[in-house]
Design a protein around this motif. Structure first.
Motif, short mmCIF file in Angstrom:
data_model
loop_
_atom_site.label_atom_id
_atom_site.label_comp_id
_atom_site.label_asym_id
_atom_site.label_seq_id
_atom_site.Cartn_x
_atom_site.Cartn_y
_atom_site.Cartn_z
N HIS A 142 1.42 -1.24 0.16
CA HIS A 142 -0.09 0.10 -0.06
C HIS A 142 1.05 1.37 0.00
CE1 HIS A 142 -4.13 -2.03 1.16
NE2 HIS A 142 -3.43 -2.50 0.79
N ALA A 143 2.24 1.58 1.00
CA ALA A 143 3.15 2.61 0.61
C ALA A 143 3.43 2.70 -0.87
CB ALA A 143 4.21 2.23 2.10
N ALA A 144 3.19 1.93 -1.13
CA ALA A 144 4.36 1.51 -2.49
C ALA A 144 3.88 2.31 -3.72
CB ALA A 144 5.18 0.54 -2.99
N ALA A 145 2.36 1.93 -2.96
CA ALA A 145 1.48 2.43 -4.62
C ALA A 145 1.71 3.80 -4.60
CB ALA A 145 0.09 1.28 -4.33
N THR A 146 0.76 4.28 -2.74
CA THR A 146 0.72 5.42 -1.79
C THR A 146 2.24 5.66 -3.00
OG1 THR A 146 -0.24 4.95 -0.80
CG2 THR A 146 -0.35 6.93 -0.48
N VAL A 147 3.00 6.00 -2.73
CA VAL A 147 4.02 6.85 -2.99
C VAL A 147 4.43 7.14 -4.95
CG1 VAL A 147 6.90 6.73 -3.58
CG2 VAL A 147 5.17 6.28 -0.83
N LEU A 148 3.99 5.85 -5.53
CA LEU A 148 3.79 5.99 -6.48
C LEU A 148 2.73 7.05 -7.17
CD1 LEU A 148 4.37 2.31 -8.09
CD2 LEU A 148 5.63 4.09 -8.44
N LEU A 149 1.77 7.40 -6.51
CA LEU A 149 0.21 8.24 -6.48
C LEU A 149 1.29 9.56 -6.07
CD1 LEU A 149 -2.27 9.48 -6.88
CD2 LEU A 149 -2.62 8.47 -4.56
N ILE A 150 1.58 9.88 -5.10
CA ILE A 150 2.59 11.03 -4.48
C ILE A 150 3.51 11.66 -5.91
CG2 ILE A 150 3.74 12.12 -2.32
CD1 ILE A 150 3.35 9.99 -0.70
N LEU A 151 3.99 10.73 -5.78
CA LEU A 151 5.59 11.02 -7.56
C LEU A 151 5.04 11.51 -8.51
CD1 LEU A 151 7.85 8.05 -7.02
CD2 LEU A 151 8.39 11.02 -5.88
N THR A 169 -3.44 11.28 0.36
CA THR A 169 -2.61 11.71 1.62
C THR A 169 -3.36 13.29 1.87
OG1 THR A 169 -1.00 12.70 0.29
CG2 THR A 169 -1.23 9.83 1.36
N GLY A 170 -2.72 13.88 2.83
CA GLY A 170 -2.90 15.01 3.98
C GLY A 170 -2.35 15.91 2.11
N GLY A 171 -0.77 15.63 2.25
CA GLY A 171 -0.02 16.19 1.58
C GLY A 171 -0.46 16.08 0.16
N ILE A 172 -1.32 15.73 -0.65
CA ILE A 172 -1.60 15.60 -1.45
C ILE A 172 -2.75 16.30 -1.76
CG2 ILE A 172 -3.23 14.34 -3.48
CD1 ILE A 172 -1.10 11.45 -2.86
N LEU A 173 -4.01 16.38 -0.91
CA LEU A 173 -5.18 17.03 -0.96
C LEU A 173 -4.61 19.01 -0.74
CD1 LEU A 173 -7.32 15.15 1.51
CD2 LEU A 173 -7.35 15.59 -0.88
N ALA A 174 -3.64 18.94 0.02
CA ALA A 174 -2.56 20.06 0.56
C ALA A 174 -2.73 20.87 -0.57
CB ALA A 174 -1.97 20.83 1.66
N ASP A 175 -1.45 20.08 -1.84
CA ASP A 175 -1.07 20.35 -2.67
C ASP A 175 -2.71 20.80 -3.93
OD1 ASP A 175 0.82 20.66 -5.08
OD2 ASP A 175 0.02 19.09 -6.18
N VAL A 176 -3.41 19.75 -4.03
CA VAL A 176 -3.86 19.86 -5.13
C VAL A 176 -5.06 21.24 -4.86
CG1 VAL A 176 -6.48 19.27 -6.24
CG2 VAL A 176 -4.64 18.43 -5.90
N ALA A 177 -4.98 21.22 -3.71
CA ALA A 177 -5.96 22.75 -2.86
C ALA A 177 -4.76 24.28 -3.58
CB ALA A 177 -6.10 22.80 -1.92
N GLN A 178 -3.39 24.03 -2.94
CA GLN A 178 -2.89 25.05 -3.17
C GLN A 178 -2.86 25.63 -4.79
OE1 GLN A 178 0.81 24.09 -2.60
NE2 GLN A 178 1.86 26.89 -2.51
N ARG A 179 -3.02 24.14 -5.75
CA ARG A 179 -3.17 25.16 -6.92
C ARG A 179 -4.18 25.24 -7.99
NH1 ARG A 179 -1.46 18.91 -8.89
NH2 ARG A 179 -1.47 19.56 -11.39
N VAL A 180 -5.41 24.79 -7.14
CA VAL A 180 -6.77 25.39 -7.38
C VAL A 180 -7.06 27.13 -6.86
CG1 VAL A 180 -9.46 24.88 -7.17
CG2 VAL A 180 -7.45 22.84 -7.35
N GLY A 181 -6.02 26.83 -6.01
CA GLY A 181 -6.48 28.02 -5.10
C GLY A 181 -5.59 29.34 -5.91
#
Length: 134
Positions: free
Chosen positions: A65-74, A100-112
């Motif tokens: 799960h961690a490996a798949a999530t890291v690939l998503l983050i990347l 992850t929260g980091g992914i959501l924060a990144d999307v929110a910052q980009r949309v903002g």
């Protein structure tokens, strides 16, 4: 290939050290005397590595799960993730990749950023919307 070559050299060194005790098993990964690895050996080694690294202990499956999530983050493309993870269906991404929260924060910052860009353009304060830039 380079890692396998290094492993082969290390195994040849182990074979020389073991001498008469070496047991030819035909396996690529063996104990220091050539015997097949005992499954619990990997388990115990992984547990020691986690403890030494002060990483939360978890099931080996959790690492998948961690490996798949890291690939998503990347931002690795889904088809590539499927190949790496051995998935035949994109539905597996929903099971293994966790937003992850980091992914959501990144999307929110980009949309903002886009919203502020549009707002600045609309009121003429943005560089593209100002009279000077025309």
């Amino acid at each position: 290939m380079r890692l396998l070559e290094l492993h082969r050299r290390e195994q040849a060194r182990e074979r020389a050290i073991a001498g008469q005790d070496w047991r030819e098993s035909g396996f690529v990964f063996t104990s220091p005397v050539g015997a097949p690895l005992v499954p619990s050996t990997d388990y115990d080694a992984r547990k020691r590595l986690l403890a030494d690294a002060k990483v939360r202990d978890g099931r080996l499956h959790d690492a998948r799960h961690a490996a798949a999530t890291v690939l998503l983050i990347l931002g690795v493309p889904e088809r590539v993730v499927m190949q790496i993870m051995g998935w035949s269906s994109t539905a597996m991404a929903a099971r293994y990749q966790h937003v992850t929260g980091g992914i959501l924060a990144d999307v929110a910052q980009r949309v903002g950023g886009l919203i502020w860009e549009v707002a600045n353009d609309a009121d003429g304060s943005g560089a593209e919307g100002s009279e000077e830039s025309r």
